[in-house]
Design a protein around this motif. Sequence first.
Motif, PDB file in Angstrom:
ATOM      1  N   SER A   1      61.645  -1.005  38.116  1.00 20.02           N
ATOM      2  CA  SER A   1      61.256  -2.399  37.921  1.00 20.02           C
ATOM      3  C   SER A   1      60.000  -2.716  38.730  1.00 20.02           C
ATOM      4  N   PRO A   2      58.943  -3.207  38.084  1.00 18.38           N
ATOM      5  CA  PRO A   2      57.718  -3.540  38.814  1.00 18.38           C
ATOM      6  C   PRO A   2      57.895  -4.772  39.702  1.00 18.38           C
ATOM      7  N   THR A   3      59.029  -5.462  39.595  1.00 19.17           N
ATOM      8  CA  THR A   3      59.247  -6.653  40.408  1.00 19.17           C
ATOM      9  C   THR A   3      60.040  -6.357  41.677  1.00 19.17           C
ATOM     10  N   THR A   4      60.303  -5.103  41.964  1.00 22.22           N
ATOM     11  CA  THR A   4      61.035  -4.729  43.161  1.00 22.22           C
ATOM     12  C   THR A   4      60.149  -4.881  44.390  1.00 22.22           C
ATOM     13  N   ALA A   5      60.665  -5.592  45.381  1.00 20.03           N
ATOM     14  CA  ALA A   5      59.924  -5.735  46.637  1.00 20.03           C
ATOM     15  C   ALA A   5      59.886  -4.376  47.326  1.00 20.03           C
ATOM     16  N   ARG A   6      58.800  -4.104  48.005  1.00 23.46           N
ATOM     17  CA  ARG A   6      58.625  -2.825  48.694  1.00 23.46           C
ATOM     18  C   ARG A   6      58.218  -3.073  50.132  1.00 23.46           C
ATOM     19  N   THR A   7      58.691  -2.201  51.016  1.00 25.80           N
ATOM     20  CA  THR A   7      58.352  -2.286  52.429  1.00 25.80           C
ATOM     21  C   THR A   7      58.013  -0.905  52.948  1.00 25.80           C
ATOM     22  N   PHE A   8      57.001  -0.838  53.786  1.00 29.96           N
ATOM     23  CA  PHE A   8      56.611   0.389  54.469  1.00 29.96           C
ATOM     24  C   PHE A   8      56.423   0.024  55.932  1.00 29.96           C
ATOM     25  N   ALA A   9      57.054   0.773  56.823  1.00 37.15           N
ATOM     26  CA  ALA A   9      56.896   0.516  58.257  1.00 37.15           C
ATOM     27  C   ALA A   9      56.680   1.843  58.971  1.00 37.15           C
ATOM     28  N   GLN A  10      55.810   1.816  59.971  1.00 35.87           N
ATOM     29  CA  GLN A  10      55.502   3.039  60.717  1.00 35.87           C
ATOM     30  C   GLN A  10      55.170   2.692  62.166  1.00 35.87           C
ATOM     31  N   GLN A  11      55.752   3.445  63.078  1.00 32.93           N
ATOM     32  CA  GLN A  11      55.423   3.353  64.494  1.00 32.93           C
ATOM     33  C   GLN A  11      54.222   4.263  64.730  1.00 32.93           C
ATOM     34  N   LEU A  12      53.214   3.769  65.446  1.00 31.36           N
ATOM     35  CA  LEU A  12      51.993   4.538  65.666  1.00 31.36           C
ATOM     36  C   LEU A  12      51.585   4.459  67.132  1.00 31.36           C
ATOM     37  N   SER A  13      50.911   5.495  67.592  1.00 24.97           N
ATOM     38  CA  SER A  13      50.456   5.508  68.988  1.00 24.97           C
ATOM     39  C   SER A  13      49.389   4.447  69.199  1.00 24.97           C
ATOM     40  N   SER A  14      49.413   3.817  70.365  1.00 21.41           N
ATOM     41  CA  SER A  14      48.442   2.773  70.700  1.00 21.41           C
ATOM     42  C   SER A  14      47.127   3.396  71.146  1.00 21.41           C
TER      43      SER A  14
ATOM     44  N   ALA B   1      46.236   2.480  53.092  1.00 20.84           N
ATOM     45  CA  ALA B   1      45.463   2.725  51.868  1.00 20.84           C
ATOM     46  C   ALA B   1      46.279   3.545  50.869  1.00 20.84           C
ATOM     47  N   ALA B   2      46.969   4.554  51.355  1.00 19.21           N
ATOM     48  CA  ALA B   2      47.800   5.387  50.475  1.00 19.21           C
ATOM     49  C   ALA B   2      48.943   4.565  49.877  1.00 19.21           C
ATOM     50  N   GLU B   3      49.541   3.717  50.695  1.00 20.05           N
ATOM     51  CA  GLU B   3      50.649   2.887  50.211  1.00 20.05           C
ATOM     52  C   GLU B   3      50.163   1.882  49.180  1.00 20.05           C
ATOM     53  N   PHE B   4      49.010   1.254  49.416  1.00 22.41           N
ATOM     54  CA  PHE B   4      48.469   0.292  48.465  1.00 22.41           C
ATOM     55  C   PHE B   4      48.176   0.955  47.122  1.00 22.41           C
ATOM     56  N   GLN B   5      47.722   2.190  47.177  1.00 22.42           N
ATOM     57  CA  GLN B   5      47.459   2.914  45.931  1.00 22.42           C
ATOM     58  C   GLN B   5      48.775   3.208  45.196  1.00 22.42           C
ATOM     59  N   THR B   6      49.777   3.653  45.935  1.00 21.17           N
ATOM     60  CA  THR B   6      51.087   3.927  45.344  1.00 21.17           C
ATOM     61  C   THR B   6      51.677   2.663  44.726  1.00 21.17           C
ATOM     62  N   TRP B   7      51.510   1.549  45.417  1.00 19.18           N
ATOM     63  CA  TRP B   7      52.053   0.277  44.939  1.00 19.18           C
ATOM     64  C   TRP B   7      51.201  -0.354  43.845  1.00 19.18           C
ATOM     65  N   GLN B   8      50.087   0.264  43.533  1.00 20.08           N
ATOM     66  CA  GLN B   8      49.163  -0.212  42.504  1.00 20.08           C
ATOM     67  C   GLN B   8      48.662  -1.630  42.786  1.00 20.08           C
ATOM     68  N   ILE B   9      48.290  -1.848  44.034  1.00 19.98           N
ATOM     69  CA  ILE B   9      47.682  -3.116  44.441  1.00 19.98           C
ATOM     70  C   ILE B   9      46.299  -3.179  43.791  1.00 19.98           C
ATOM     71  N   PRO B  10      45.889  -4.300  43.232  1.00 16.42           N
ATOM     72  CA  PRO B  10      44.546  -4.390  42.647  1.00 16.42           C
ATOM     73  C   PRO B  10      43.481  -3.982  43.679  1.00 16.42           C
ATOM     74  N   PRO B  11      42.470  -3.222  43.246  1.00 17.09           N
ATOM     75  CA  PRO B  11      41.462  -2.708  44.186  1.00 17.09           C
ATOM     76  C   PRO B  11      40.805  -3.778  45.063  1.00 17.09           C
ATOM     77  N   SER B  12      40.504  -4.938  44.508  1.00 20.30           N
ATOM     78  CA  SER B  12      39.857  -5.975  45.318  1.00 20.30           C
ATOM     79  C   SER B  12      40.780  -6.463  46.440  1.00 20.30           C
ATOM     80  N   VAL B  13      42.072  -6.535  46.174  1.00 16.51           N
ATOM     81  CA  VAL B  13      43.044  -6.943  47.195  1.00 16.51           C
ATOM     82  C   VAL B  13      43.251  -5.804  48.188  1.00 16.51           C
ATOM     83  N   ALA B  14      43.336  -4.577  47.681  1.00 12.61           N
ATOM     84  CA  ALA B  14      43.561  -3.412  48.552  1.00 12.61           C
ATOM     85  C   ALA B  14      42.412  -3.248  49.548  1.00 12.61           C
ATOM     86  N   GLU B  15      41.188  -3.467  49.113  1.00 15.74           N
ATOM     87  CA  GLU B  15      40.040  -3.341  50.020  1.00 15.74           C
ATOM     88  C   GLU B  15      40.128  -4.358  51.152  1.00 15.74           C
ATOM     89  N   ARG B  16      40.456  -5.593  50.812  1.00 12.84           N
ATOM     90  CA  ARG B  16      40.610  -6.622  51.848  1.00 12.84           C
ATOM     91  C   ARG B  16      41.760  -6.274  52.781  1.00 12.84           C
TER      92      ARG B  16
END
Length: 150
Positions: free
Chosen positions: A8-21, A34-49
């Motif tokens: 379903s394209p209407t499924t909410a998605r979450t990605f979380a990651q702990q990263l070194s400071s 960037a990889a997640e936005f591509q997987t989620w098919q975020i429109p390019p103009s929104v993904a860039e922002r």
Amino acid sequence: MNVSTPHSPTTARTFAQQLSSTRRGARLARLLAAAEFQTWQIPPSVAERAEQIVAELAANAALHGRVQGRDFRMTLHLNPTAGLLRIAVTDARGDRLPSPTADPTAPPDAESGRGLLMVTALADRWGTAPCPPGAKTVWAELTTVPGAPD
């Protein structure tokens, strides 16, 4: 016979990651986003922002929110039904709240001091929230579809 349930394209998605400071952790945050936005098919103009916002918030967490031995956490949440992408970065310095104003004493060619002005310009809205114990979350939201309610 294999039967697969359509996704379903209407499924909410979450990605979380702990990263070194560190600068490396901040760079990795942007690459992962960037990889997640591509997987989620975020429109390019929104993904860039959104990538620019992730880069700024992660850099701030590594630079200004750093506490020795503590990481920062990046969380991305997409709600396609609401047409909303939320970026949240949590760091260990709840005592240092961000300010979107540039340092008036900084020279015009300074390499820092304007990042949150950029976040203000790129995001539809942003803010902070306290996060126990003694941490803070800086978040930003972007609408992902034209005409979605703010």
